[in-house]
Design a protein around this motif. Structure first.
Motif, PDB file in Angstrom:
ATOM      1  N   PRO A 151       0.838  -1.224  -0.022  1.00 18.46           N
ATOM      2  CA  PRO A 151      -0.147  -0.065  -0.151  1.00 18.46           C
ATOM      3  C   PRO A 151       0.701   1.230  -0.032  1.00 18.46           C
ATOM      4  CG  PRO A 151      -0.127  -1.270   2.048  1.00 18.46           C
ATOM      5  CD  PRO A 151       0.631  -2.001   1.110  1.00 18.46           C
ATOM      6  N   ALA A 152       0.436   2.087  -0.739  1.00 21.91           N
ATOM      7  CA  ALA A 152       1.373   3.352  -0.929  1.00 21.91           C
ATOM      8  C   ALA A 152       1.281   4.279   0.390  1.00 21.91           C
ATOM      9  CB  ALA A 152       0.493   4.476  -2.197  1.00 21.91           C
ATOM     10  N   THR A 153       0.463   4.030   1.173  1.00 22.14           N
ATOM     11  CA  THR A 153       0.318   4.952   2.426  1.00 22.14           C
ATOM     12  C   THR A 153       1.459   4.328   3.525  1.00 22.14           C
ATOM     13  OG1 THR A 153      -1.291   3.528   2.976  1.00 22.14           O
ATOM     14  CG2 THR A 153      -1.846   5.830   1.977  1.00 22.14           C
ATOM     15  N   VAL A 154       1.906   3.137   3.560  1.00 24.43           N
ATOM     16  CA  VAL A 154       2.824   2.548   4.412  1.00 24.43           C
ATOM     17  C   VAL A 154       4.194   2.763   3.824  1.00 24.43           C
ATOM     18  CG1 VAL A 154       3.329   0.534   5.632  1.00 24.43           C
ATOM     19  CG2 VAL A 154       1.052   0.972   4.802  1.00 24.43           C
ATOM     20  N   GLU A 155       5.057   3.206   4.934  1.00 19.85           N
ATOM     21  CA  GLU A 155       6.491   3.299   4.697  1.00 19.85           C
ATOM     22  C   GLU A 155       7.170   2.194   5.137  1.00 19.85           C
ATOM     23  OE1 GLU A 155       8.677   6.715   5.651  1.00 19.85           O
ATOM     24  OE2 GLU A 155       6.875   7.913   5.570  1.00 19.85           O
ATOM     25  N   PHE A 156       7.773   1.177   4.136  1.00 22.89           N
ATOM     26  CA  PHE A 156       8.299   0.069   4.510  1.00 22.89           C
ATOM     27  C   PHE A 156      10.065   0.397   4.382  1.00 22.89           C
ATOM     28  CE2 PHE A 156       4.543  -1.329   2.616  1.00 22.89           C
ATOM     29  CZ  PHE A 156       4.175  -2.579   3.189  1.00 22.89           C
ATOM     30  N   ASP A 157      10.211  -0.056   5.585  1.00 24.96           N
ATOM     31  CA  ASP A 157      11.856   0.110   5.767  1.00 24.96           C
ATOM     32  C   ASP A 157      12.381  -1.222   5.777  1.00 24.96           C
ATOM     33  OD1 ASP A 157      11.189  -1.283   8.001  1.00 24.96           O
ATOM     34  OD2 ASP A 157      11.976   0.223   9.628  1.00 24.96           O
ATOM     35  N   GLU A 158      11.634  -2.268   5.384  1.00 21.54           N
ATOM     36  CA  GLU A 158      12.279  -3.597   4.975  1.00 21.54           C
ATOM     37  C   GLU A 158      12.977  -4.098   6.356  1.00 21.54           C
ATOM     38  OE1 GLU A 158      14.061  -3.650   1.273  1.00 21.54           O
ATOM     39  OE2 GLU A 158      12.318  -2.897   0.214  1.00 21.54           O
ATOM     40  N   ARG A 159      12.794  -3.678   7.442  1.00 22.19           N
ATOM     41  CA  ARG A 159      13.434  -4.222   8.523  1.00 22.19           C
ATOM     42  C   ARG A 159      12.423  -4.205   9.735  1.00 22.19           C
ATOM     43  NH1 ARG A 159      18.670  -5.291   8.368  1.00 22.19           N
ATOM     44  NH2 ARG A 159      19.494  -4.524   6.319  1.00 22.19           N
ATOM     45  N   THR A 160      11.816  -3.389  10.024  1.00 18.78           N
ATOM     46  CA  THR A 160      10.488  -3.314  10.986  1.00 18.78           C
ATOM     47  C   THR A 160       9.276  -3.491  10.320  1.00 18.78           C
ATOM     48  OG1 THR A 160      10.829  -0.993  11.344  1.00 18.78           O
ATOM     49  CG2 THR A 160      11.864  -2.189  12.978  1.00 18.78           C
ATOM     50  N   ILE A 161       9.180  -2.606   9.426  1.00 20.58           N
ATOM     51  CA  ILE A 161       8.014  -2.695   8.651  1.00 20.58           C
ATOM     52  C   ILE A 161       8.458  -3.362   7.346  1.00 20.58           C
ATOM     53  CG2 ILE A 161       6.010  -1.210   7.491  1.00 20.58           C
ATOM     54  CD1 ILE A 161       6.620   0.925   9.623  1.00 20.58           C
ATOM     55  N   ALA A 240      -3.387   2.987   9.325  1.00 21.01           N
ATOM     56  CA  ALA A 240      -2.059   3.560   9.302  1.00 21.01           C
ATOM     57  C   ALA A 240      -1.023   2.674  10.035  1.00 21.01           C
ATOM     58  CB  ALA A 240      -2.194   5.032   9.869  1.00 21.01           C
ATOM     59  N   VAL A 241       0.077   2.814   9.644  1.00 20.69           N
ATOM     60  CA  VAL A 241       1.256   2.130  10.508  1.00 20.69           C
ATOM     61  C   VAL A 241       2.340   3.219  10.725  1.00 20.69           C
ATOM     62  CG1 VAL A 241       2.999   0.376  10.366  1.00 20.69           C
ATOM     63  CG2 VAL A 241       0.917   0.003   8.996  1.00 20.69           C
ATOM     64  N   GLU A 242       2.604   3.529  12.112  1.00 19.37           N
ATOM     65  CA  GLU A 242       3.441   4.518  12.400  1.00 19.37           C
ATOM     66  C   GLU A 242       4.971   3.743  12.724  1.00 19.37           C
ATOM     67  OE1 GLU A 242       1.646   6.549  15.453  1.00 19.37           O
ATOM     68  OE2 GLU A 242       0.113   7.421  14.268  1.00 19.37           O
ATOM     69  N   LYS A 243       6.054   4.194  12.577  1.00 19.38           N
ATOM     70  CA  LYS A 243       7.196   3.706  13.059  1.00 19.38           C
ATOM     71  C   LYS A 243       7.528   4.864  14.042  1.00 19.38           C
ATOM     72  CE  LYS A 243      11.763   2.149  11.841  1.00 19.38           C
ATOM     73  NZ  LYS A 243      12.977   2.399  11.044  1.00 19.38           N
ATOM     74  N   HIS A 244       8.260   4.122  15.411  1.00 20.88           N
ATOM     75  CA  HIS A 244       8.654   5.044  16.431  1.00 20.88           C
ATOM     76  C   HIS A 244       9.811   4.463  16.769  1.00 20.88           C
ATOM     77  CE1 HIS A 244       4.977   7.316  16.778  1.00 20.88           C
ATOM     78  NE2 HIS A 244       4.357   6.131  16.658  1.00 20.88           N
ATOM     79  N   ASP A 261       6.729  -5.168  17.891  1.00 21.48           N
ATOM     80  CA  ASP A 261       8.208  -4.806  17.240  1.00 21.48           C
ATOM     81  C   ASP A 261       8.296  -4.656  15.895  1.00 21.48           C
ATOM     82  OD1 ASP A 261       9.036  -4.949  19.841  1.00 21.48           O
ATOM     83  OD2 ASP A 261       9.922  -6.862  19.735  1.00 21.48           O
ATOM     84  N   SER A 262       7.516  -5.256  15.119  1.00 22.33           N
ATOM     85  CA  SER A 262       7.409  -5.269  13.642  1.00 22.33           C
ATOM     86  C   SER A 262       6.002  -5.584  12.969  1.00 22.33           C
ATOM     87  CB  SER A 262       8.524  -6.086  13.106  1.00 22.33           C
ATOM     88  OG  SER A 262       8.353  -7.201  13.602  1.00 22.33           O
ATOM     89  N   VAL A 263       6.003  -5.109  11.835  1.00 22.56           N
ATOM     90  CA  VAL A 263       4.676  -5.165  10.896  1.00 22.56           C
ATOM     91  C   VAL A 263       5.000  -5.951   9.636  1.00 22.56           C
ATOM     92  CG1 VAL A 263       2.774  -4.255   9.977  1.00 22.56           C
ATOM     93  CG2 VAL A 263       3.890  -3.058  11.831  1.00 22.56           C
ATOM     94  N   MET A 264       4.390  -7.059   9.314  1.00 22.10           N
ATOM     95  CA  MET A 264       4.651  -7.779   8.031  1.00 22.10           C
ATOM     96  C   MET A 264       3.378  -7.583   7.034  1.00 22.10           C
ATOM     97  SD  MET A 264       5.868 -11.353   6.818  1.00 22.10           S
ATOM     98  CE  MET A 264       4.231 -12.073   6.374  1.00 22.10           C
ATOM     99  N   TYR A 265       3.386  -7.094   6.154  1.00 28.18           N
ATOM    100  CA  TYR A 265       2.169  -7.048   5.128  1.00 28.18           C
ATOM    101  C   TYR A 265       2.351  -8.365   4.175  1.00 28.18           C
ATOM    102  CZ  TYR A 265      -0.181  -2.610   5.526  1.00 28.18           C
ATOM    103  OH  TYR A 265      -1.145  -1.599   6.071  1.00 28.18           O
ATOM    104  N   SER A 266       1.183  -8.822   4.166  1.00 23.23           N
ATOM    105  CA  SER A 266       1.015 -10.073   3.202  1.00 23.23           C
ATOM    106  C   SER A 266      -0.345  -9.844   2.552  1.00 23.23           C
ATOM    107  CB  SER A 266       1.160 -11.291   4.172  1.00 23.23           C
ATOM    108  OG  SER A 266       0.707 -12.352   3.410  1.00 23.23           O
TER     109      SER A 266
END
Ligand SMILES: Cc1cc2nc3c(=O)[nH]c(=O)nc-3n(C[C@H](O)[C@H](O)[C@H](O)COP(=O)(O)OP(=O)(O)OC[C@H]3O[C@@H](n4cnc5c(N)ncnc54)[C@H](O)[C@@H]3O)c2cc1C
Length: 467
Positions: A151-161, A240-244, A261-266
């Motif tokens: 989803p375009a609205t989620v910022e994937f950092d590929e480590r926690t999201i 929304a998914v927020e990274k803190h 700790d993390s979010v995985m999109y599938s």
């Protein structure tokens, strides 16, 4: 004369099998793929790493041994990501080697780079050097697969999201994780991380999960996963998914906030067609990047075929391979049967699920009468020996023809055991074959005989009432 008889774009299961099949028929064949992706998504981020990870999880956690040795049994207390990836890297590198070897043994030329159409018989290969090399062929197979939809609205950092392609990038086993999407991949990873001790929350916008499976089996799976501290949030959508700095916060449209700790999109996959310049070959893809094909896997340009995940459902390595072989045979003018309608489904959750044929719900909806025969692993000697007390096999049998209408299996070895049912069904066998057959003892395969006896006893009971 063109450079090749058959050119395959993508070396995943579909592409590989297409290339090997054509080569075995004596054709001049080439495969193009990115240098670090030989073997496809299947080997690098999909089937193989996920199934190897599952095996490592089962071994290291000792989960399947706890019925025998007690709930505190573990092979290793602090399981690290390194413990898990060691096995995965080993298997992946071996598998890549096997594929390279198979291609080279069969004289298939393997080109490293990204392919795109120049016209309907020519592909430009962009090599790592940035140089373009032209490859022409009489027939072309597109087997470019998919990537996870983000989803375009989620910022994937590929480590926690992350998405399912990045699972192996995790720096540590998360204490808690939100998994968005309760499809096959989401539930497989939910099972693995739950087994590792992560507190999992599954968010799914539909009212339930895996609704194409047997209802009873899915109820059992949910029970097992809840027992491993999995929370299900069905009918909920992520807003929304927020990274803190201290973790992530998933906010649902209903207002719930889930820290983890993390979010995985599938949440679905997108066909990898955007870089192919399909229009240059007279082709197009739908909004999800998928290509339409006919029953021979031909696109609207008859000498261009498409196989595997890029054509959509069922998007399995198992079916992609067969599509690849079938397409290659057709392109080479070799007689080929259509793929059998009877296809098994294997879901590597913990415990695993497999089935073939119809579900009880489908039969009921179609007004097809059936009898159910059940065997529970705890009543089998092998079930006791391996400590699997929850596994079961269910046969759906026609009381009229005595043929099997469906087979549903849950528990150890389900994905292997299903093939016994597949063979009986595929060859038009009846439940009586299973009643009369002798099975090795003690085995889980014996569950077929027990379930067959259960079904035939029930059918007999009804017949007796009518005598
Ligand atoms: C986490 C996960 C678990 C899975 N588990 C299972 C399972 O247990 N059982 C099962 O049957 N299936 C499973 N699948 C599905 C399975 O991985 C896919 O169905 C299968 O990989 C699809 O094969 P494919 O031939 O379409 O090619 P893919 O494996 O998708 O590979 C496509 C290849 O094409 C290449 N490519 C793309 N574009 C280009 C281009 N322009 N030029 C050159 N090369 C290109 C890519 O680099 C890639 O190597 C799983 C998938 C995932 C994500």
């Amino acid at each position: 004369m063109r450079d090749f008889d058959l050119l395959v774009i993508g070396s995943g299961p579909g592409g590989q099998k297409a290339a090997i099949a054509a080569a075995k028929l004596g054709r001049r064949v080439a495969v193009v793929d990115r240098p670090d992706m030989v073997g496809g998504v299947s080997i690098h981020t999909g089937t193989i790493p996920s199934k190897t990870l599952r095996e490592a999880v089962l071994y290291l956690t000792g989960l399947t041994q706890r019925d025998l040795y007690g709930q505190s049994y573990r092979l290793k207390e602090d399981i690290t990501v390194a413990d898990l990836t060691a096995r995965t890297s080993h298997v992946v590198s071996r598998e890549v080697d096997v594929i390279r070897n198979q291609l080279s043994r069969n004289h298939v030329s393997l080109f490293a780079g990204t392919g795109r159409f120049v016209d309907d018989h020519t592909v430009a290969l962009r090599e790592v050097t940035g140089h373009d090399r032209m490859l022409s062929a009489d027939n072309i197979v597109i087997a470019t697969g998919t990537r996870p939809a983000r989803p375009a609205t989620v910022e994937f950092d590929e480590r926690t999201i992350l998405d399912s392609d990045n699972v192996l990038n995790l720096e540590q086993v998360p204490r808690s994780m939100v998994i968005v999407g309760a499809g096959v991949i989401g539930m497989e990873y939910a099972s693995m991380f739950a087994a590792l001790g992560s507190k999992i929350t599954v968010v799914e916008q539909r009212p339930g999960m895996l609704d194409f499976c047997d209802v009873e089996v899915i109820e059992s799976l949910k029970y097992h996963l809840r027992d491993l501290a999995v929370t299900f949030r069905f009918g909920e959508t992520v807003a929304a998914v927020e990274k803190h700095p201290k973790g992530t916060l998933t906010i649902l449209e209903s207002g719930k906030k889930i820290p983890a700790d993390s979010v995985m999109y599938s949440a679905g996959r997108q066909g990898l067609t955007d870089e192919l310049d399909l229009d240059k070959a007279g082709l197009s893809a739908d909004r999800r990047g998928r290509i339409t094909v006919d029953e021979h896997y031909r696109t609207e340009v008859p000498h261009i075929y498409a196989v595997g995940d890029v054509i959509g459902f069922p998007a399995l390595a198992a079916t992609s391979m067969e599509q690849g072989r079938t397409a290659a045979y057709h392109a080479c003018g070799e007689p080929v049967n259509r793929m059998h309608d009877l296809q098994p489904i294997g879901i590597y959750t913990i415990p695993e699920i497999s089935f073939i044929g119809k579900t009880e719900d489908q039969l009921t909806e179609d007004c097809v009468p059936f009898e159910v025969g059940i065997s529970r692993y705890r009543e089998l000697a092998r079930g006791q020996i391996i400590g699997d007390s929850h596994g079961m096999l269910k046969l759906l049998v026609s009381p009229e023809t005595r043929k099997l209408l469906g087979v549903h299996c849950f528990g150890t070895g389900a994905t292997e055991l299903i093939h016994i049912g597949q063979s009986v069904m595929g060859c038009g066998g009846t439940v009586d074959y299973l009643v009369d057959a002798v099975f090795n003892y003690p085995t889980l395969a014996e569950s077929y005989k027990v379930a067959a006896l259960d079904a035939t006893n029930k059918i007999r009971q009804i017949d007796r009432l009518r005598d």
